[in-house]
Design a protein around this motif. Sequence first.
Motif, PDB file in Angstrom:
ATOM      1  N   LYS A 118      18.143  27.486   7.687  1.00 15.55           N
ATOM      2  CA  LYS A 118      16.939  27.814   8.459  1.00 15.55           C
ATOM      3  C   LYS A 118      16.921  27.067   9.789  1.00 15.55           C
ATOM      4  O   LYS A 118      16.462  27.607  10.800  1.00 15.55           O
ATOM      5  CB  LYS A 118      15.682  27.478   7.652  1.00 15.55           C
ATOM      6  CG  LYS A 118      15.457  28.402   6.484  1.00 15.55           C
ATOM      7  CD  LYS A 118      14.202  28.030   5.718  1.00 15.55           C
ATOM      8  CE  LYS A 118      13.964  28.972   4.559  1.00 15.55           C
ATOM      9  NZ  LYS A 118      12.745  28.635   3.815  1.00 15.55           N
TER      10      LYS A 118
ATOM     11  N   ASP B  54      13.693  27.901  18.761  1.00 13.93           N
ATOM     12  CA  ASP B  54      12.386  27.650  18.147  1.00 13.93           C
ATOM     13  C   ASP B  54      12.264  26.160  17.836  1.00 13.93           C
ATOM     14  O   ASP B  54      12.557  25.715  16.723  1.00 13.93           O
ATOM     15  CB  ASP B  54      12.253  28.493  16.878  1.00 13.93           C
ATOM     16  CG  ASP B  54      10.952  28.265  16.142  1.00 13.93           C
ATOM     17  OD1 ASP B  54      10.050  27.583  16.681  1.00 13.93           O
ATOM     18  OD2 ASP B  54      10.842  28.785  15.006  1.00 13.93           O
TER      19      ASP B  54
ATOM     20  N   ALA C  13       9.613  24.255  17.527  1.00 18.22           N
ATOM     21  CA  ALA C  13       8.606  23.968  16.504  1.00 18.22           C
ATOM     22  C   ALA C  13       9.183  24.195  15.105  1.00 18.22           C
ATOM     23  O   ALA C  13       8.920  23.431  14.178  1.00 18.22           O
ATOM     24  CB  ALA C  13       7.364  24.826  16.712  1.00 18.22           C
ATOM     25  N   GLY C  14       9.976  25.236  14.955  1.00 18.83           N
ATOM     26  CA  GLY C  14      10.621  25.513  13.671  1.00 18.83           C
ATOM     27  C   GLY C  14      11.621  24.432  13.307  1.00 18.83           C
ATOM     28  O   GLY C  14      11.708  24.017  12.146  1.00 18.83           O
ATOM     29  N   GLU C  15      12.374  23.953  14.293  1.00 20.91           N
ATOM     30  CA  GLU C  15      13.334  22.874  14.057  1.00 20.91           C
ATOM     31  C   GLU C  15      12.618  21.616  13.580  1.00 20.91           C
ATOM     32  O   GLU C  15      13.040  20.971  12.619  1.00 20.91           O
ATOM     33  CB  GLU C  15      14.121  22.556  15.328  1.00 20.91           C
ATOM     34  CG  GLU C  15      15.078  23.651  15.755  1.00 20.91           C
ATOM     35  CD  GLU C  15      15.817  23.288  17.022  1.00 20.91           C
ATOM     36  OE1 GLU C  15      16.313  22.149  17.118  1.00 20.91           O
ATOM     37  OE2 GLU C  15      15.887  24.138  17.934  1.00 20.91           O
ATOM     38  N   VAL C  16      11.538  21.278  14.261  1.00 23.65           N
ATOM     39  CA  VAL C  16      10.778  20.078  13.907  1.00 23.65           C
ATOM     40  C   VAL C  16      10.159  20.232  12.516  1.00 23.65           C
ATOM     41  O   VAL C  16      10.164  19.295  11.712  1.00 23.65           O
ATOM     42  CB  VAL C  16       9.703  19.782  14.970  1.00 23.65           C
ATOM     43  CG1 VAL C  16       8.764  18.688  14.511  1.00 23.65           C
ATOM     44  CG2 VAL C  16      10.364  19.407  16.297  1.00 23.65           C
ATOM     45  N   ALA C  17       9.656  21.416  12.218  1.00 22.35           N
ATOM     46  CA  ALA C  17       9.014  21.654  10.926  1.00 22.35           C
ATOM     47  C   ALA C  17       9.994  21.517   9.760  1.00 22.35           C
ATOM     48  O   ALA C  17       9.591  21.182   8.643  1.00 22.35           O
ATOM     49  CB  ALA C  17       8.375  23.041  10.909  1.00 22.35           C
ATOM     50  N   LEU C  18      11.272  21.734  10.011  1.00 20.11           N
ATOM     51  CA  LEU C  18      12.275  21.646   8.944  1.00 20.11           C
ATOM     52  C   LEU C  18      12.761  20.223   8.690  1.00 20.11           C
ATOM     53  O   LEU C  18      13.402  19.959   7.672  1.00 20.11           O
ATOM     54  CB  LEU C  18      13.469  22.546   9.284  1.00 20.11           C
ATOM     55  CG  LEU C  18      13.186  24.033   9.147  1.00 20.11           C
ATOM     56  CD1 LEU C  18      14.253  24.851   9.857  1.00 20.11           C
ATOM     57  CD2 LEU C  18      13.106  24.405   7.668  1.00 20.11           C
ATOM     58  N   GLN C  19      12.465  19.310   9.586  1.00 14.85           N
ATOM     59  CA  GLN C  19      12.968  17.944   9.436  1.00 14.85           C
ATOM     60  C   GLN C  19      12.540  17.268   8.131  1.00 14.85           C
ATOM     61  O   GLN C  19      13.364  16.618   7.490  1.00 14.85           O
ATOM     62  CB  GLN C  19      12.588  17.083  10.647  1.00 14.85           C
ATOM     63  CG  GLN C  19      13.356  17.447  11.904  1.00 14.85           C
ATOM     64  CD  GLN C  19      14.861  17.459  11.697  1.00 14.85           C
ATOM     65  OE1 GLN C  19      15.430  16.493  11.206  1.00 14.85           O
ATOM     66  NE2 GLN C  19      15.485  18.562  12.063  1.00 14.85           N
ATOM     67  N   PRO C  20      11.281  17.375   7.683  1.00 11.23           N
ATOM     68  CA  PRO C  20      10.934  16.749   6.403  1.00 11.23           C
ATOM     69  C   PRO C  20      11.766  17.266   5.229  1.00 11.23           C
ATOM     70  O   PRO C  20      12.186  16.482   4.370  1.00 11.23           O
ATOM     71  CB  PRO C  20       9.455  17.085   6.224  1.00 11.23           C
ATOM     72  CG  PRO C  20       8.951  17.294   7.616  1.00 11.23           C
ATOM     73  CD  PRO C  20      10.104  17.947   8.351  1.00 11.23           C
TER      74      PRO C  20
END
Length: 97
Positions: free
Chosen positions: A70, A79, A81-88
């Motif tokens: 993803k 994207d 925001a999408g990259e940051v959202a996947l970090q956790p």
Amino acid sequence: MLIAKTLSATSRQLVRKVGALGAIRGKHSVPDLDYDYNELEPVISAKIMQLHHDKHHATYVANLNVAEEKLEEAKSRNDLAGEVALQPAINFNGGGH
């Protein structure tokens, strides 16, 4: 403040390099154990070792691979925001792996 900015820049470079290595290496996999499940008995039972290795560890690996796929999709779409959202998810499952 300069140290924080430098560390931040260094961290970003490291993340890019690690990401590039992951792309070169391919998907993560559960490593084979160097010993049989029962070799830690009586401290840890073979059943617990098998459960941990074949179920728990395998789940971390599968979820890490999904999150990284993803992440690559988000990168291809630019994207952020999408990259940051996947970090956790990457941190949690990578840490479990």
